[in-house]
Design a protein around this motif. Structure first.
Motif, mmCIF file in Angstrom:
data_model
loop_
_atom_site.group_PDB
_atom_site.id
_atom_site.type_symbol
_atom_site.label_atom_id
_atom_site.label_comp_id
_atom_site.label_asym_id
_atom_site.label_seq_id
_atom_site.Cartn_x
_atom_site.Cartn_y
_atom_site.Cartn_z
ATOM 1 N N ASP A 63 -29.855 15.356 39.312
ATOM 2 C CA ASP A 63 -30.953 14.405 39.400
ATOM 3 C C ASP A 63 -31.611 14.354 40.780
ATOM 4 O O ASP A 63 -32.666 13.762 40.938
ATOM 5 N N THR B 2 -30.752 14.207 33.367
ATOM 6 C CA THR B 2 -29.852 13.203 32.805
ATOM 7 C C THR B 2 -28.914 13.845 31.786
ATOM 8 O O THR B 2 -29.158 14.958 31.314
ATOM 9 N N ALA C 23 -28.500 12.679 28.793
ATOM 10 C CA ALA C 23 -29.220 12.661 27.507
ATOM 11 C C ALA C 23 -30.081 13.920 27.357
ATOM 12 O O ALA C 23 -30.083 14.551 26.303
ATOM 13 N N GLU C 24 -30.817 14.290 28.400
ATOM 14 C CA GLU C 24 -31.617 15.520 28.371
ATOM 15 C C GLU C 24 -30.714 16.738 28.166
ATOM 16 O O GLU C 24 -31.057 17.655 27.424
ATOM 17 N N LEU D 268 -24.853 11.250 37.623
ATOM 18 C CA LEU D 268 -26.115 11.184 36.877
ATOM 19 C C LEU D 268 -26.495 9.749 36.581
ATOM 20 O O LEU D 268 -25.628 8.881 36.440
ATOM 21 N N PRO D 269 -27.794 9.464 36.457
ATOM 22 C CA PRO D 269 -28.233 8.082 36.261
ATOM 23 C C PRO D 269 -27.814 7.458 34.926
ATOM 24 O O PRO D 269 -27.750 6.233 34.823
ATOM 25 N N ASP D 270 -27.489 8.277 33.936
ATOM 26 C CA ASP D 270 -27.128 7.704 32.635
ATOM 27 C C ASP D 270 -25.650 7.881 32.280
ATOM 28 O O ASP D 270 -25.262 7.836 31.123
ATOM 29 N N THR D 271 -24.815 8.076 33.322
ATOM 30 C CA THR D 271 -23.373 8.063 33.106
ATOM 31 C C THR D 271 -22.756 7.063 34.084
ATOM 32 O O THR D 271 -23.284 6.856 35.176
ATOM 33 N N ALA D 272 -21.638 6.466 33.671
ATOM 34 C CA ALA D 272 -21.032 5.394 34.462
ATOM 35 C C ALA D 272 -20.215 5.895 35.641
ATOM 36 O O ALA D 272 -20.137 5.222 36.678
ATOM 37 N N THR E 34 -19.104 11.639 33.023
ATOM 38 C CA THR E 34 -20.059 12.740 33.090
ATOM 39 C C THR E 34 -19.409 14.031 32.602
ATOM 40 O O THR E 34 -19.955 14.733 31.747
ATOM 41 N N ARG F 75 -18.395 13.943 28.785
ATOM 42 C CA ARG F 75 -19.554 14.107 27.895
ATOM 43 C C ARG F 75 -20.036 15.549 27.846
ATOM 44 O O ARG F 75 -20.350 16.062 26.770
#
Length: 183
Positions: free
Chosen positions: A31, A58, A60-61, A82-86, A91, A94
């Motif tokens: 990112d 991200t 998701a992408e 990443l901005p969409d993982t905690a 990360t 996933r």
């Protein structure tokens, strides 16, 4: 002589040439634009300017891209923040869920050796600190090459093991009176 030495520095040779033909897509999951630029320049420097590098910002992408083009991906370079993982563990977990057959090289700013070791134990192929890439960019080349080669060797080993098991099963069946030919 000075220009000749400079040319060698700018156009490194080596084993990356053997890996160039194997690279279909290097998926860069990052990112930070500066880190993307550094990774892209390093890959193109060592593997050639024509390399196909796909970039996702991200998870998701990344999930969407991998679901559509998994067979084309040769290696994944993964940032853990990443901005969409905690957290880093999430990360990696996933990415592993949907890219099990693809080498994953962690490329992060973290210097947490315990985390690096844990993620390698969980299946990461290598762990590179981004800060080291500024002074030793060949580390990224090495990590990509080694990850790809390890996966090739693992696949060859699995194929040999399956063949050996099949042959043993045929011998056992033959010795037990079963005269089946083939699988």
């Amino acid at each position: 002589m000075a220009q000749e030495n400079r040319k060698n520095i700018e156009e490194p040779a080596g084993s990356a040439e053997s890996c160039r033909d194997k690279l279909k897509i290097v998926l860069l999951v990052e990112d930070n634009p500066d880190d993307v630029d550094l990774a892209v320049k390093t890959i193109k420097r060592y593997f050639g300017p024509a390399q196909n590098i796909m970039h996702c910002k991200t998870m998701a992408e990344t999930e969407s891209f991998v679901s559509q083009r998994k067979e084309e991906i040769t290696a994944v370079l993964l940032d853990l923040g990443l901005p969409d993982t905690a957290n880093p563990g999430e990360t990696f977990t996933r990415i592993r869920k949907f890219s099990q057959d693809v080498p994953v090289v962690i490329m992060t700013g973290s210097q947490d050796h315990a985390l690096a070791l844990r993620l390698v134990e969980e299946g990461a192929d290598d762990f590179i600190n981004k800060g080291q890439l500024l002074t030793s960019p060949e580390l990224l080349r090495n990590a990509i090459e080694f990850a790809i080669r390890r996966h090739e060797l693992l696949k060859e080993s699995e194929k040999k093991a399956k063949t050996a098991i099949s042959e043993k099963e045929q011998i056992i069946a033959w010795m037990g009176g079963g005269y089946s030919i083939g699988n």
